[in-house]
Design a protein around this motif. Structure first.
Motif, PDB file in Angstrom:
ATOM      1  N   PHE A 114      78.438   8.024  28.629  1.00 31.95           N
ATOM      2  CA  PHE A 114      78.801   8.716  29.865  1.00 31.95           C
ATOM      3  C   PHE A 114      79.184  10.166  29.565  1.00 31.95           C
ATOM      4  N   VAL A 115      80.028  10.365  28.567  1.00 35.43           N
ATOM      5  CA  VAL A 115      80.485  11.718  28.207  1.00 35.43           C
ATOM      6  C   VAL A 115      79.321  12.556  27.687  1.00 35.43           C
ATOM      7  N   TYR A 116      78.420  11.948  26.908  1.00 36.64           N
ATOM      8  CA  TYR A 116      77.259  12.668  26.394  1.00 36.64           C
ATOM      9  C   TYR A 116      76.412  13.232  27.541  1.00 36.64           C
ATOM     10  N   VAL A 117      76.106  12.388  28.531  1.00 34.23           N
ATOM     11  CA  VAL A 117      75.305  12.848  29.666  1.00 34.23           C
ATOM     12  C   VAL A 117      76.086  13.896  30.456  1.00 34.23           C
ATOM     13  N   LEU A 118      77.360  13.659  30.683  1.00 34.92           N
ATOM     14  CA  LEU A 118      78.201  14.590  31.434  1.00 34.92           C
ATOM     15  C   LEU A 118      78.204  15.975  30.791  1.00 34.92           C
ATOM     16  N   GLU A 119      78.420  16.031  29.488  1.00 34.26           N
ATOM     17  CA  GLU A 119      78.489  17.315  28.780  1.00 34.26           C
ATOM     18  C   GLU A 119      77.137  18.032  28.733  1.00 34.26           C
ATOM     19  N   ASN A 120      76.072  17.304  28.505  1.00 36.59           N
ATOM     20  CA  ASN A 120      74.762  17.933  28.356  1.00 36.59           C
ATOM     21  C   ASN A 120      74.086  18.245  29.684  1.00 36.59           C
ATOM     22  N   ALA A 121      74.358  17.470  30.716  1.00 35.59           N
ATOM     23  CA  ALA A 121      73.732  17.711  32.014  1.00 35.59           C
ATOM     24  C   ALA A 121      74.273  18.974  32.677  1.00 35.59           C
ATOM     25  N   ARG A 122      75.473  19.396  32.319  1.00 38.03           N
ATOM     26  CA  ARG A 122      76.037  20.586  32.971  1.00 38.03           C
ATOM     27  C   ARG A 122      75.288  21.855  32.586  1.00 38.03           C
ATOM     28  N   HIS A 123      74.504  21.808  31.517  1.00 38.82           N
ATOM     29  CA  HIS A 123      73.700  22.946  31.085  1.00 38.82           C
ATOM     30  C   HIS A 123      72.242  22.823  31.539  1.00 38.82           C
ATOM     31  N   GLN A 124      71.956  21.803  32.330  1.00 38.16           N
ATOM     32  CA  GLN A 124      70.594  21.553  32.778  1.00 38.16           C
ATOM     33  C   GLN A 124      70.518  21.572  34.303  1.00 38.16           C
ATOM     34  N   LYS A 125      69.358  21.977  34.802  1.00 37.86           N
ATOM     35  CA  LYS A 125      69.135  21.993  36.250  1.00 37.86           C
ATOM     36  C   LYS A 125      69.204  20.561  36.769  1.00 37.86           C
ATOM     37  N   GLN A 126      69.935  20.367  37.873  1.00 39.02           N
ATOM     38  CA  GLN A 126      70.114  19.034  38.441  1.00 39.02           C
ATOM     39  C   GLN A 126      69.178  18.827  39.625  1.00 39.02           C
TER      40      GLN A 126
END
Length: 99
Positions: free
Chosen positions: A35-47
Protein backbone atom coordinates in the motif's frame (compact mmCIF):
# COMPACT_ATOMS: atom_id res chain seq x y z
CA UNK A 1 -10.13 -11.45 -11.03
CA UNK A 2 -9.21 -13.26 -7.82
CA UNK A 3 -10.31 -11.69 -4.55
CA UNK A 4 -9.12 -12.20 -0.99
CA UNK A 5 -11.02 -10.65 1.93
CA UNK A 6 -9.37 -9.94 5.26
CA UNK A 7 -10.81 -8.42 8.44
CA UNK A 8 -8.20 -6.23 10.13
CA UNK A 9 -8.25 -5.44 13.83
CA UNK A 10 -5.97 -2.42 14.18
CA UNK A 11 -5.29 -3.02 17.87
CA UNK A 12 -4.27 -6.67 17.45
CA UNK A 13 -0.86 -7.97 16.50
CA UNK A 14 -1.37 -9.56 13.06
CA UNK A 15 2.14 -9.92 11.66
CA UNK A 16 2.01 -13.72 11.43
CA UNK A 17 -1.34 -13.82 9.64
CA UNK A 18 -1.02 -14.79 5.97
CA UNK A 19 -3.23 -13.62 3.13
CA UNK A 20 -3.03 -15.55 -0.13
CA UNK A 21 -3.27 -13.94 -3.55
CA UNK A 22 -2.47 -15.71 -6.80
CA UNK A 23 -0.77 -18.54 -4.94
CA UNK A 24 1.41 -16.06 -3.00
CA UNK A 25 0.97 -15.62 0.76
CA UNK A 26 1.21 -12.08 2.17
CA UNK A 27 1.29 -10.95 5.79
CA UNK A 28 -0.58 -7.83 6.85
CA UNK A 29 2.81 -6.10 7.17
CA UNK A 30 3.57 -6.97 3.55
CA UNK A 31 0.16 -5.68 2.49
CA UNK A 32 0.96 -2.43 4.31
CA UNK A 33 4.29 -2.23 2.48
CA UNK A 34 2.52 -2.72 -0.87
CA UNK A 35 0.00 0.00 0.00
CA UNK A 36 2.76 2.46 0.98
CA UNK A 37 4.80 1.58 -2.13
CA UNK A 38 1.89 2.44 -4.45
CA UNK A 39 1.01 5.53 -2.40
CA UNK A 40 4.56 6.93 -2.55
CA UNK A 41 5.19 6.16 -6.22
CA UNK A 42 1.77 7.10 -7.59
CA UNK A 43 2.10 10.67 -6.31
CA UNK A 44 4.79 11.26 -8.96
CA UNK A 45 2.66 9.78 -11.74
CA UNK A 46 -0.32 11.09 -13.69
CA UNK A 47 -3.54 9.69 -12.21
CA UNK A 48 -6.43 8.45 -14.33
CA UNK A 49 -9.94 9.85 -14.13
CA UNK A 50 -11.19 6.34 -13.39
CA UNK A 51 -9.67 2.88 -12.93
CA UNK A 52 -10.74 -0.34 -14.58
CA UNK A 53 -9.22 -3.38 -12.85
CA UNK A 54 -7.24 -5.53 -15.29
CA UNK A 55 -8.48 -8.92 -16.40
CA UNK A 56 -6.55 -11.67 -14.66
CA UNK A 57 -5.48 -9.39 -11.83
CA UNK A 58 -5.73 -10.09 -8.12
CA UNK A 59 -7.51 -8.04 -5.49
CA UNK A 60 -6.71 -7.99 -1.78
CA UNK A 61 -9.38 -6.55 0.50
CA UNK A 62 -8.66 -5.57 4.10
CA UNK A 63 -11.44 -4.24 6.32
CA UNK A 64 -10.91 -2.25 9.53
CA UNK A 65 -14.10 -2.13 11.57
CA UNK A 66 -12.48 0.28 14.03
CA UNK A 67 -11.69 2.83 11.30
CA UNK A 68 -14.75 1.91 9.21
CA UNK A 69 -12.53 1.65 6.13
CA UNK A 70 -11.95 -0.89 3.40
CA UNK A 71 -8.50 -1.03 1.81
CA UNK A 72 -8.20 -2.46 -1.70
CA UNK A 73 -4.91 -3.45 -3.34
CA UNK A 74 -4.91 -4.57 -6.98
CA UNK A 75 -2.02 -6.71 -8.19
CA UNK A 76 -1.12 -7.80 -11.71
CA UNK A 77 1.37 -10.59 -12.37
CA UNK A 78 2.73 -10.26 -8.83
CA UNK A 79 3.21 -6.47 -8.97
CA UNK A 80 1.14 -3.86 -7.15
CA UNK A 81 -0.93 -1.76 -9.54
CA UNK A 82 -3.43 0.33 -7.60
CA UNK A 83 -4.78 1.04 -4.13
CA UNK A 84 -8.10 2.41 -2.97
CA UNK A 85 -10.04 3.38 0.14
CA UNK A 86 -13.58 3.61 -1.27
CA UNK A 87 -15.08 5.25 1.84
CA UNK A 88 -12.73 8.22 1.34
CA UNK A 89 -12.99 8.28 -2.47
CA UNK A 90 -9.23 7.65 -2.53
CA UNK A 91 -7.53 5.96 -5.48
CA UNK A 92 -3.86 5.78 -6.45
CA UNK A 93 -2.68 4.00 -9.59
CA UNK A 94 0.81 3.22 -10.87
CA UNK A 95 0.33 4.45 -14.43
CA UNK A 96 3.98 4.77 -15.42
CA UNK A 97 3.25 8.26 -16.80
CA UNK A 98 5.21 11.09 -15.15
CA UNK A 99 3.01 13.83 -13.69
Amino acid sequence: MHTQNVNVKTAAHESSRKIGVGGQAYTLNQMTDLFVYVLENARHQKQPGFFVPPAGGDLMVARSDELNETILIWMLEGWPLAISIPENNFLAVLTGITA
